[in-house]
Design a protein around this motif. Structure first.
Motif, PDB file in Angstrom:
ATOM      1  N   ILE A  99      37.465  32.096  55.155  1.00 59.88           N
ATOM      2  CA  ILE A  99      38.462  32.115  54.074  1.00 59.88           C
ATOM      3  C   ILE A  99      37.751  32.120  52.721  1.00 59.88           C
ATOM      4  CG2 ILE A  99      40.345  30.790  52.998  1.00 59.88           C
ATOM      5  CD1 ILE A  99      41.029  29.853  55.920  1.00 59.88           C
ATOM      6  N   ARG A 100      36.663  31.305  52.643  1.00 59.39           N
ATOM      7  CA  ARG A 100      35.891  31.284  51.385  1.00 59.39           C
ATOM      8  C   ARG A 100      35.304  32.665  51.104  1.00 59.39           C
ATOM      9  NH1 ARG A 100      33.547  26.206  53.540  1.00 59.39           N
ATOM     10  NH2 ARG A 100      34.770  24.513  52.632  1.00 59.39           N
ATOM     11  N   ASP A 107      35.745  35.375  48.013  1.00 59.70           N
ATOM     12  CA  ASP A 107      34.510  35.500  47.230  1.00 59.70           C
ATOM     13  C   ASP A 107      33.987  34.149  46.744  1.00 59.70           C
ATOM     14  OD1 ASP A 107      34.251  38.207  47.546  1.00 59.70           O
ATOM     15  OD2 ASP A 107      35.559  38.665  45.852  1.00 59.70           O
ATOM     16  N   LEU A 108      34.230  33.121  47.546  1.00 62.08           N
ATOM     17  CA  LEU A 108      33.683  31.800  47.201  1.00 62.08           C
ATOM     18  C   LEU A 108      32.375  31.599  47.954  1.00 62.08           C
ATOM     19  CD1 LEU A 108      36.991  29.720  47.435  1.00 62.08           C
ATOM     20  CD2 LEU A 108      35.862  30.541  45.355  1.00 62.08           C
ATOM     21  N   ALA A 109      31.572  30.663  47.496  1.00 62.76           N
ATOM     22  CA  ALA A 109      30.243  30.450  48.088  1.00 62.76           C
ATOM     23  C   ALA A 109      30.360  29.794  49.462  1.00 62.76           C
ATOM     24  CB  ALA A 109      29.405  29.576  47.174  1.00 62.76           C
ATOM     25  N   TYR A 110      29.402  30.095  50.288  1.00 59.15           N
ATOM     26  CA  TYR A 110      29.355  29.497  51.627  1.00 59.15           C
ATOM     27  C   TYR A 110      29.074  28.010  51.491  1.00 59.15           C
ATOM     28  CZ  TYR A 110      27.673  28.421  56.295  1.00 59.15           C
ATOM     29  OH  TYR A 110      27.496  27.861  57.527  1.00 59.15           O
ATOM     30  N   LYS A 111      29.718  27.222  52.334  1.00 55.56           N
ATOM     31  CA  LYS A 111      29.519  25.779  52.264  1.00 55.56           C
ATOM     32  C   LYS A 111      29.136  25.283  53.661  1.00 55.56           C
ATOM     33  CE  LYS A 111      32.055  21.776  50.528  1.00 55.56           C
ATOM     34  NZ  LYS A 111      33.398  21.336  50.132  1.00 55.56           N
ATOM     35  N   SER A 112      27.983  24.649  53.729  1.00 56.35           N
ATOM     36  CA  SER A 112      27.521  24.155  55.019  1.00 56.35           C
ATOM     37  C   SER A 112      28.074  22.767  55.270  1.00 56.35           C
ATOM     38  CB  SER A 112      25.985  24.124  55.011  1.00 56.35           C
ATOM     39  OG  SER A 112      25.522  23.792  56.275  1.00 56.35           O
ATOM     40  N   LYS A 129      39.292  45.701  50.438  1.00 60.55           N
ATOM     41  CA  LYS A 129      39.943  45.064  49.281  1.00 60.55           C
ATOM     42  C   LYS A 129      41.272  44.449  49.692  1.00 60.55           C
ATOM     43  CE  LYS A 129      38.008  47.587  45.391  1.00 60.55           C
ATOM     44  NZ  LYS A 129      38.198  48.741  44.519  1.00 60.55           N
ATOM     45  N   ILE A 130      42.003  45.190  50.525  1.00 59.12           N
ATOM     46  CA  ILE A 130      43.306  44.660  50.976  1.00 59.12           C
ATOM     47  C   ILE A 130      43.107  43.365  51.745  1.00 59.12           C
ATOM     48  CG2 ILE A 130      45.216  45.064  52.589  1.00 59.12           C
ATOM     49  CD1 ILE A 130      45.191  47.959  51.799  1.00 59.12           C
ATOM     50  N   ILE A 131      42.139  43.403  52.657  1.00 61.95           N
ATOM     51  CA  ILE A 131      41.904  42.214  53.482  1.00 61.95           C
ATOM     52  C   ILE A 131      41.448  41.042  52.608  1.00 61.95           C
ATOM     53  CG2 ILE A 131      40.448  41.265  55.313  1.00 61.95           C
ATOM     54  CD1 ILE A 131      40.509  44.113  56.548  1.00 61.95           C
ATOM     55  N   LYS A 132      40.583  41.323  51.651  1.00 60.33           N
ATOM     56  CA  LYS A 132      40.086  40.251  50.811  1.00 60.33           C
ATOM     57  C   LYS A 132      41.208  39.645  49.964  1.00 60.33           C
ATOM     58  CE  LYS A 132      35.180  40.976  50.506  1.00 60.33           C
ATOM     59  NZ  LYS A 132      34.007  41.055  49.642  1.00 60.33           N
ATOM     60  N   ARG A 133      42.055  40.483  49.500  1.00 61.60           N
ATOM     61  CA  ARG A 133      43.141  39.982  48.647  1.00 61.60           C
ATOM     62  C   ARG A 133      44.229  39.317  49.472  1.00 61.60           C
ATOM     63  NH1 ARG A 133      43.803  45.197  44.769  1.00 61.60           N
ATOM     64  NH2 ARG A 133      41.895  44.949  43.582  1.00 61.60           N
ATOM     65  N   GLN A 134      44.420  39.810  50.668  1.00 56.08           N
ATOM     66  CA  GLN A 134      45.557  39.346  51.455  1.00 56.08           C
ATOM     67  C   GLN A 134      45.085  38.690  52.750  1.00 56.08           C
ATOM     68  OE1 GLN A 134      48.756  39.825  50.405  1.00 56.08           O
ATOM     69  NE2 GLN A 134      48.266  41.077  48.629  1.00 56.08           N
ATOM     70  N   THR A 135      44.792  37.420  52.693  1.00 54.23           N
ATOM     71  CA  THR A 135      44.429  36.702  53.908  1.00 54.23           C
ATOM     72  C   THR A 135      45.572  36.758  54.907  1.00 54.23           C
ATOM     73  OG1 THR A 135      43.200  35.202  52.502  1.00 54.23           O
ATOM     74  CG2 THR A 135      43.522  34.514  54.779  1.00 54.23           C
ATOM     75  N   LYS A 136      46.772  36.771  54.346  1.00 55.52           N
ATOM     76  CA  LYS A 136      47.959  36.801  55.213  1.00 55.52           C
ATOM     77  C   LYS A 136      48.013  38.093  56.039  1.00 55.52           C
ATOM     78  CE  LYS A 136      50.621  33.931  52.085  1.00 55.52           C
ATOM     79  NZ  LYS A 136      51.553  33.988  50.954  1.00 55.52           N
ATOM     80  N   VAL A 137      47.446  39.144  55.465  1.00 56.51           N
ATOM     81  CA  VAL A 137      47.438  40.413  56.203  1.00 56.51           C
ATOM     82  C   VAL A 137      46.670  40.237  57.510  1.00 56.51           C
ATOM     83  CG1 VAL A 137      46.590  42.799  56.198  1.00 56.51           C
ATOM     84  CG2 VAL A 137      47.648  41.841  54.152  1.00 56.51           C
ATOM     85  N   GLY A 138      45.525  39.541  57.395  1.00 59.85           N
ATOM     86  CA  GLY A 138      44.700  39.300  58.582  1.00 59.85           C
ATOM     87  C   GLY A 138      45.440  38.469  59.614  1.00 59.85           C
ATOM     88  N   GLY A 159      27.756  37.082  58.439  1.00 63.46           N
ATOM     89  CA  GLY A 159      28.727  36.589  57.479  1.00 63.46           C
ATOM     90  C   GLY A 159      29.631  35.594  58.181  1.00 63.46           C
ATOM     91  N   SER A 160      30.564  35.050  57.464  1.00 61.33           N
ATOM     92  CA  SER A 160      31.449  34.046  58.056  1.00 61.33           C
ATOM     93  C   SER A 160      32.432  34.668  59.030  1.00 61.33           C
ATOM     94  CB  SER A 160      32.228  33.345  56.955  1.00 61.33           C
ATOM     95  OG  SER A 160      31.315  32.699  56.117  1.00 61.33           O
ATOM     96  N   TYR A 161      32.642  35.947  58.886  1.00 60.88           N
ATOM     97  CA  TYR A 161      33.394  36.643  59.923  1.00 60.88           C
ATOM     98  C   TYR A 161      32.600  37.890  60.323  1.00 60.88           C
ATOM     99  CZ  TYR A 161      35.068  39.559  56.041  1.00 60.88           C
ATOM    100  OH  TYR A 161      35.133  40.386  54.960  1.00 60.88           O
ATOM    101  N   SER A 162      32.553  38.122  61.593  1.00 68.49           N
ATOM    102  CA  SER A 162      31.786  39.258  62.102  1.00 68.49           C
ATOM    103  C   SER A 162      32.545  39.854  63.285  1.00 68.49           C
ATOM    104  CB  SER A 162      30.391  38.823  62.533  1.00 68.49           C
ATOM    105  OG  SER A 162      30.494  37.874  63.572  1.00 68.49           O
TER     106      SER A 162
END
Lengths: 788, 321
Positions: free
Chosen positions: A655-656, A660-665, B9-18, A607-610
């Motif tokens: 961030i995408r 839940d946004l699509a991956y962008k190459s 869910k928290i992480i997904k909703r809150q980028t700032k949390v990360g 994934g984009s973050y691992s």
């Protein structure tokens, strides 16, 4: 009486021979019966470069028929019902392979699968399908085994450049002793209890720069697996762990290469096909500190290291493959104590490894697969300082065979043998004495294990390993092994393993000098450890792996170098009256111990973050005869709690993904890496008091001496460290260029390694100061990497 | 496993949390944690430093105290003048009380009825108060016999030695001190032989500046306040018993890295007992390669540390120029 060891030796050879002949005899019988069974088999490889893929999952859609590729990328699915099926192959970082197949009764279908790679960050597989696969991967992997990809190693922030062993130190249950060492301490075991395998060859003392870096060049690595315990009968020889490194075979389709320059070294890796039958890969690395800084600063010792790797793969025909692999590495240090003086003393020290392996892979029939190796591994070091010289050598020649037979969908068997011939030499000549030790040892191993799936969701793997070790006496030891897996629910697996693990080699660690290996003999028997492990593995939220493992290990006959050499007796004296040492009697303290712990790991592999989040709670205790008044103590590498957080992100797409946004190459991208370590305090022996005394009765001069408390009864403050890296990657046609900045210990945390006591002597009093010797401070580094 | 879903869910909703979490890690990983070593680690001990020599009176038995780590050690407070110190002839079970000497700051026995004889065992008993605590320590030594032990001057280095002199083939030669270990086949014989070397004229003017190790004493003394000249003035080497004939001559080859000064040298060879051997081998080699400490081996029972040993001794003098 003297004949008994020889008889035993002959008996062992006969047993191995009978075992092999029987194996081959039965293979012809099995071959005949196998012709009547239907199967699907073949190799799985990467379309881009032809590299075989290890651990890929191949299965028939909608049925409980499947297999994972072995270390050669080979799979076999037996007893496939006749009819039309969909064959699926999946592997992390690659697009799924799907193929409609039709199989008749008794047909042996060969399907070689080429997988098309896709950026790990671009995985767009449906959550449901992925969810099943993650759970399946977790179920299939053996207990306590973790794999790590070259990309994960490269992305981990490091000291100057990526290092395999330092990356592994961030996995749960694996610890360093300090920032200055790349050695591994696995689940309470000591550093010499790990077996390092590179393309099937044992590697001894895999260290550069006095242990700061490991000898593994990460650009040459294809696959890494570490087994932290409970490993099956196919592996042995060490009590704690097995690190299995497979290097790149080479690109079979086109010329490919990487070049990198970091603050530590410059390195390059090249791969190319050899006509249509094979491939070759080569890599080389060298530090250049001596050629840059060393030319301008006089006091810098003339020091450098280099290492290289060469591997060729030949696809002789569909049933025979040949791999030739070689590794070499050397460290060289020269130092002139007083360059201006005519009579200056000079120090020369060099040490290094060489390994070579020839592997023949043969497919007797689709169900019967074999790998046979001829390997050599050599370590040598040479030390010269006018009045002192030392030569330290170890050579290991091995022949081994590993056979896999798929009886049915329910039963797979593995058996094999290994014969190892070890020779060691230690010659030291100093004013204080002579050490002249030459040893010849042999180690013969036979093993057998069965993977039995009695019911759906159950797998039991009993096995046994037989050792015959010959030194100045012989050792015959059996190692029973047992592991089992149970699929509790679709997403949860339970696992357990136990076994006995013998070790016949011990290492004498030395500061600044290469370690010396000794073996079990009349004075020091074989060491062994019993492992008891249970684990729960769960796939979480689609693509996260969650593992909990608990272990208990016991150690018997562990050896620790004595703190003094009073008990070491010379064989005689030379003409100059210097003692001549030829034996190891009196060298070690003997002891026992145990380790226990719980490890939690939450890991996202793609994934984009691992990365992973890990917590370890552990306790190790040793009891050594004559140490700490024979009472148990915690060793220096014991840590009660350890937290590891490793995060690798492709910033924009992460961030995408979070939104839940699509991956962008894109042609360019920013990668961010983070590594955080918290470990509770390292045990250390404190000084209970100081006192004044002279060393000799005739001396008026009193030294200020320390009197320690009980061993390791004090805990240093917790160790905390954060490393970060930022990489910018840009694609220019066929060239991928990346530049990176890494900061080790970005918070410049002053982690304590040990305590120092200094004394300032004045006329009538002595001021004593207690200070600390710290771990590494903040260390930024930069580098550029080009892939073409 | 709802907790995982909740966290994700928290992480997904809150980028700032990360981002906040990364900043927290960064802040947490700064600075240092202090080490607090309190005085609870201190264990009061009687420090014993005494040796017996055959056929010689009992002299210079030092009885001192230890100090807490990090404390200022007032040298005048180190010795214990009011301890009860006795020596017992183990065979005869006769006890001899030692007297404190205020000049030498040591305990001694002045009468002639205590004979220290080779092969016999003697026990030292000390009772004293250290840091308000009543302590007792005892140790037994057996006097080495080693008939025939001694330096052989006729086969040893001459009166004068040239620093790092080379032989006719250009190789560096090592000055030798020849000695006879004497009989070493008795259990009571010496467990080791030690050479104690003292540069008697050691100071900055006699320091060998042209040494091949590039060591600059003057610079080191200026830059390192903890370094003292005594650290290179006194050197030592050791050897094991060879179990050879009593008249067999063996040698100490002097290492040149033990010679740092021109001028007069005194070399004393000791044939030491087990206690001396244990003390010599472990008292100042406490640090492991990882900086950790390990315990020394002292043959003292009770609340004592140090050494109560015995030895035969012989000496030779030479000059380095």
């Amino acid at each position: 009486m003297l004949l008994i060891p020889d008889r035993r030796k002959i008996l062992t050879y006969l047993l191995v021979l009978i075992f092999l002949l029987t194996s081959f005899y039965y293979q012809s019988f099995l071959f005949a019966s196998d012709l009547r069974r239907s199967s699907i088999s073949g190799f799985v490889f990467d379309t881009a470069n032809g590299e075989s893929l290890i651990g890929a999952n191949v299965f028939i859609s909608g049925m409980n028929y499947g297999a994972a590729t072995n270390t050669n990328g080979y799979y076999v699915i037996t007893d496939v019902p006749s009819g039309k099926h969909v064959l699926i192959c999946s592997y992390m970082g690659f697009k799924d392979f799907r193929k409609d197949i039709q199989i008749r009764e008794g047909q042996q279908l060969v399907v070689n699968i080429a997988l098309e790679s896709q950026p790990l960050q671009a995985e767009t597989i449906e959550v449901i399908a992925e969810s099943l696969r993650t759970a399946e991967l977790l179920y299939k992997k053996p207990i306590s085994r973790l794999s790590i990809t070259p990309m994960e190693i490269r992305q981990m922030p490091a000291i100057a450049e990526a290092d395999l062993l330092r990356t592994l130190q961030n996995l749960p249950g694996i610890l360093p002793i300090s920032d200055y060492s790349s050695e591994l301490y696995v689940r309470g075991g000591r550093a010499d209890q790990n077996l390092y395998l590179m393309d099937g060859a044992d590697v001894y003392n895999p260290e550069h720069a006095f242990g700061m870096f490991s000898t593994f060049n990460t650009d040459a690595i294809k696959h890494v697996e570490i087994s932290k315990g409970g490993f099956g009968a196919a592996y042995g020889g060490r009590m704690s762990s097995i690190l299995n490194v497979t290097n790149l075979d080479g690109n079979r389709h086109k010329f490919e290469g990487t070049a990198e320059i970091s603050l530590l070294s410059a390195k390059a890796t090249l791969q190319m096909p050899i006509k249509k039958t094979g491939s070759i890969s080569a890599s080389i690395r060298r530090t250049y500190f001596d050629q840059t800084v060393g030319r301008f600063i006089d006091d810098v010792p003339d020091y450098y290291f280099y290492d290289g790797h060469l591997k060729a793969f030949f696809d002789l025909n569909p049933n025979n493959k040949l791999t030739i692999s070689s590794f070499f590495g050397k460290d060289i240090l020269n130092y002139d104590f007083a360059a201006q003086a005519s009579n200056s003393e000079k120090l020369h020290y060099d040490w290094g490894n060489m390994t070579g392996s020839l592997r023949w892979t043969h497919i007797f029939n689709p169900q019967f697969f074999a790998n046979m190796w001829l390997t050599v591994s050599a370590f040598n070091s040479k030390f010269e300082l006018t009045e002192i010289t030392e030569k330290n050598e170890l050579t290991d020649w091995s022949v081994k065979g590993q056979f896999e037979y798929a009886f049915s969908q329910k039963i797979d068997a593995q058996f094999g043998f290994e014969y190892k011939n070890l020779s060691t030499l230690l010659e030291q000549d100093s004013p204080g004495g002579i050490i002249d030790v030459q040893r010849q040892r042999s180690h013969t191993v036979g093993y057998f294990l069965v993977e039995w799936k009695p019911l759906a969701g159950w797998q039991i793997e009993p096995g046994v390993r037989y050792n015959f070790f010959s030194s100045d006496r012989t050792f015959e030891d059996w190692e029973p092994r047992l592991s089992s897996k149970y699929r509790l629910t679709e997403t949860i697996s339970l696992k357990a393993a136990t076994g006995r693990y013998y070790q016949y080699l011990n290492r004498i660690p030395r500061p600044f000098l290469a370690d010396i290996w000794t073996s079990a003999n009349s004075y020091y028997g074989s060491s062994y450890s019993d492992h008891y492990i249970i684990g729960l593995l769960k796939e979480v939220a689609g693509n996260l792996e969650f593992e909990v493992e608990s272990y208990y290990k016991t150690y018997r006959n562990i050896y620790s170098l004595k703190n003094h050499f009073m008990d070491l007796q010379p064989e005689g004296f030379d003409a100059r009256g210097r003692p001549v040492y030829k034996g190891s009697k009196g060298l070690f303290d003997v002891g026992r111990g145990n380790s226990k712990g719980v490890e939690l790991l939450l890991r996202k592999k793609y994934g984009s973050y691992s990365g992973w989040l890990a917590y370890t709670l552990a306790r190790t205790e040793y009891t050594m005869d004559g140490v700490n008044q024979n009472r148990a103590f915690v060793p220096r590498h014991d840590r009660t709690s350890v937290i590891n957080i490793v995060l690798n992100t492709e910033i924009k797409n992460a961030i995408r993904e979070l939104r839940d946004l699509a991956y962008k190459s894109e042609n360019s991208r920013w990668l961010f890496g983070l590594n955080f370590v918290y470990s509770s305090g390292q045990p250390i022996t404190l000084t209970s008091s100081t006192y004044l005394m002279s060393s000799f009765p005739d001396r008026e001069y009193d030294q200020i001496l320390l009197y320690p408390t009980k061993i390791n009864n004090f805990r240093l403050p917790p160790y905390v460290r954060l490393d970060v890296s930022l990489t910018y990657e840009r694609q220019f046609k066929d060239i991928l260029a990346s530049s990176y900045i890494q900061i080790f210990n970005v918070g410049n945390r002053e982690n304590v390694w040990f305590i120092r006591y200094t004394n300032l002597q004045q006329k009538d009093k002595i001021e004593q100061e207690v200070t600390t010797f710290n771990m590494l401070p903040i260390l930024p580094s930069v580098g550029i990497r080009i892939k073409f | 496993m709802h907790i995982f879903s909740y966290l994700i869910k928290i992480i997904k909703r809150q980028t700032k949390v990360g981002i906040g979490f990364v900043v927290f890690l960064l802040l947490y990983s700064c600075g240092k944690s202090p080490i607090e070593i309190d005085e609870r680690t201190y264990e009061p001990k009687i420090v014993i430093n005494g040796f017996l020599y055959p056929n010689q009176p009992v002299r210079n038995i030092k009885i001192a105290r230890n100090f807490p780590v990090g404390a200022t050690i007032n040298l005048s407070e180190a010795e214990i003048p009011d301890a009860k110190v006795t020596i017992t002839d183990v065979v005869q079970q006769k006890i001899f009380k030692l007297e404190w000497n205020n000049i030498s700051k040591t305990y001694n026995y002045w009468l002639n009825d205590l004979k220290i004889e080779p092969g016999r065992s003697y026990r030292l008993d000390v009772s004293a108060v250290v840091a308000g605590k009543n302590l007792h320590a005892s140790s037994t030594t057996t006097i080495p016999t080693n008939l025939g032990f001694g330096i052989d001057p006729s086969q040893s280095l001459g009166d004068t030695v040239l620093y790092r002199w080379r032989d006719e083939w250009g190789n560096i030669s090592y000055p030798k001190i020849a000695y006879r270990q004497g009989a070493t086949d008795n259990l009571n014989d010496a467990q080791f032989f030690a050479l104690s070397l003292t540069a008697q004229d050691a100071d900055l003017t006699t320091f060998i500046k042209n040494n091949p190790f590039g060591f600059d004493l003057e610079k080191t003394l200026k830059e390192n306040e903890y370094f003292t000249i005594e650290q290179i003035q006194y050197r030592d080497q050791w050897a094991r018993p060879e179990k050879a004939a009593a008249d067999h001559v063996t040698y100490f080859e002097l290492y040149w890295f033990n010679i740092w000064f021109y001028g007069r040298y005194r070399a004393i060879i000791y044939a030491g007992d087990k206690n001396f051997f244990h003390y010599y081998s472990t008292h100042n080699r406490l640090m492991d390669m990882d900086g950790n400490l390990h315990e020394p081996l002292f043959d003292i029972e009770g609340d004592g540390i140090g050494v109560f040993g015995s030895a035969l001794a012989d000496s030779i003098y030479f000059y380095v120029k």
